[in-house]
Design an enzyme around this catalytic site. Sequence first.
Site: not given
Ligand code: 26V
Length: 811
Positions: A543, A549, A651
């Site tokens: 991951k 994590k 996931t």
């Molecule tokens: C945030 C940002 C902010 C800065 C710029 C780029 C960027 C890209 C992505 C994110 C948010 C990432 C959130 C994420 O991946 N969350 C994950 O989502 C999964 C699907 O719902 C979940 O299984 C994970 O627990 C969760 O960490």
Amino acid sequence: MATYSKNGVKKEIIGKLRRHFSRDVAEATREQVYQACALVIRDALTDRMIYTQNELNEQGGRQVHYLCMEFLVGRSLRSNAFNLSMQEALEGALADLGYEAQDIFAEEEDPGLGNGGLGRLAACYMDSMATIGIHGNGYSIRYENGNFRQKIENGVQVELPSSWLDTGAVWQISAMDDVREVRIGGAVNSIWQDGKLTVEHVEYTPVLAVPYDMPISGYHTDNVARLRLWQAKSPIALDMQAFSQGDYLGAVEKVAMAESISKVLYPEDNHLAGQSLRLKQQYFLVSATAQDICARHKAHYGTLENFAEKNVLHINDTHPALVIPELMRILMDEEGMGWDGAWHIVSQSVAYTNHTVTPESLECWPTDLVQAHMPRIMMILAEINERYCQELWNYFPGDFERISSLAIIADGQVRMANLAIVGSFSVNGVSALHSDILKERVFADQYHIYPAKFRNVTNGIALRRWLCEANPELTSLIASKIGNGFISHPSELQVLRNFGGDAVLLRDLAAVKRRNKERLAAYIKEHNHIEVNLDSIFDVQAKRLHGYKRQLLNIIHVVDMYHFIKNNPHVSVVPRTVIFASKASPNDTMAKRTIQLMLSVAHQVNRDPDMEGKLKIIFLEDYRVSLAELIMPAAELSEQISVAGREASGTGNMKFMMSGALTIGTMDGANVEICQAVGSENIFIFGMGAEEAQSLAASGEYYARDYYNTNPALKEALDHIRRGFDDGEEYNDIVSALIDGGPGKTDHFMVCRDYESYGLAQERVDQMYRRPENWNYMSLVNIANSGRFAADRSVAEYAQNIWRVHTSFAY
Ligand code: 26V
């Protein structure tokens, strides 16, 4: 459903090679053969995509538009062939032409259009939407450079660009007639005329959004979902000559600005401070998408009055939340609607899923940045905020502090989560625990105001990709017992529970696992030049690398195991191969150091003759979808060890489980539901629960050093890590961040607190592994209960409870 013959497919491949590459098979390169196969499948998909779109138009049902800054689709060739039931014919045709199908599949560069869970989830949901007959459209950006390729050089991660378009472009069909113009920057003139406000956006930089459509097949159906990826193009480039006479440099700069928008995916996944390019990317996605949806809707219905009835715009995390003011802009400025009418339509068509609760991930944008790049949007945001704050007065009269914490604009920032909640009809978390945390903590006040908006939909994964394609032997074994109905109806996997006493099946299950371990071992041999013990537990943490994590917890325990074996050379231990696969955000120093630490530990342990056959540490470079497809089926122990309350769902936990790995994990995210599904005797749970973790952190009294002082094994491991390993690398920084400081000041993810409990859970793992029949039984129970973590179930829940669109899929 069409059927395909080997000879028919072969003929088509030969034809494509001739027409597109002027080559006969004998002269074609492997990549050309891959391209030819892709073209054959693309033709079949394009026909169906057009058919699906037409059918949709005729039916006039509600469409789902899934907006996400990331779609981590993975390789397409095999998965489309599988879904179209063409895989056998294709593999046969390739064999006749002298190729191993796996080699041709491997020609395809992984399209890394995402960082991790969020992006992969979006891709899994597209597969399910197509499969269960929901007319879904995905919308995202066609990043020229997807996620970086990770290389390890001298023990450190280095990032290299990935050129996925060389082999990925073949799946995309450009739709030049649907090009949209997005306007960045400039100024707004407001003109009051006859008591009505009209606005004029001037001096903006136009950016063309050019759509490329990727057909996404469903399983055993003619439905094809469409993923539309926007590429940014400057219109000025076409007329550079004319432009250059006036302001050559200015023109070049404008072209570069415009086209930079779709150049690169940000490799961060939790925090970015004020990156204006990222803001432009977000607006680019939503503006092009909203215009596209509106234009299509209007072409069909002649009006946007019934827009909400016919469309739902699902926003994934807050990144596309600017679609709310953008739709307002279109409805008011272009369609002439009044505020209230427009607001009603917008807030009835947008739905929001939150994917993270880490405080630094709650997106905020400086108002001056929004003002500079999208001035009209800023005006609309200010108006939304103004009206909302007035409404807040009714709920919390006089409570200035609370109102300002709920406001959409405050302290010079636009708060995207507040915007997303106010502007949508549904807000959901991605596991039961996470949805509760949203209601009770993160969005407690908003929940108080809008209780009916809040829901839960627990995540799910694409069963066809993660079970059928990645683990074909397991799929056949299951089908031999319960038939293959589970491929379309994952809940049927439960029938496997009746076979718990079938000793032959349990042995066969172990034999399949063994062969999957051999495949991974061969990969490790080739890439890491290390021979692993096939009788060892394949213990995997794969991951993104993140503090929460807790890869650190795992690696500290590895050092502890190393000490134990060193000090007790004659004690029989259960052998382990501890496998890590992880990318760190390029700017996350601690994450990168953690990778370095894994490699230092591996360097010493793997060379120590005392560890022979007992302990090996493997770091697999460049974690990506295709590598996950190799790892998951071979894993026996799945490490899901986040500090409770932080992993929204996870996931990977589901992918491992579906291939029969047992989970060692905290009561976090979807682990809680996995535990419920399999029973606590079939999972290794340890550590604090979410409430305890929350209150310990909030108390400010957590003192990591106490654990170090009272747990000799932990102390020894941390001391060793601080001193360093035989590659000469010391890790004072990592250890210091854990224990050198007063209460509440160190170890933010409470690794030391959960250390002892983790070690005890690992001992239970060892004991169970010594009894293969029990282990195999547990593995069977995990597979049998994994059906509810299929994306088909999640998507059907979205359809019924949020999107209100029809599906005949029952779960
Ligand atoms: C945030 C940002 C902010 C800065 C710029 C780029 C960027 C890209 C992505 C994110 C948010 C990432 C959130 C994420 O991946 N969350 C994950 O989502 C999964 C699907 O719902 C979940 O299984 C994970 O627990 C969760 O960490």
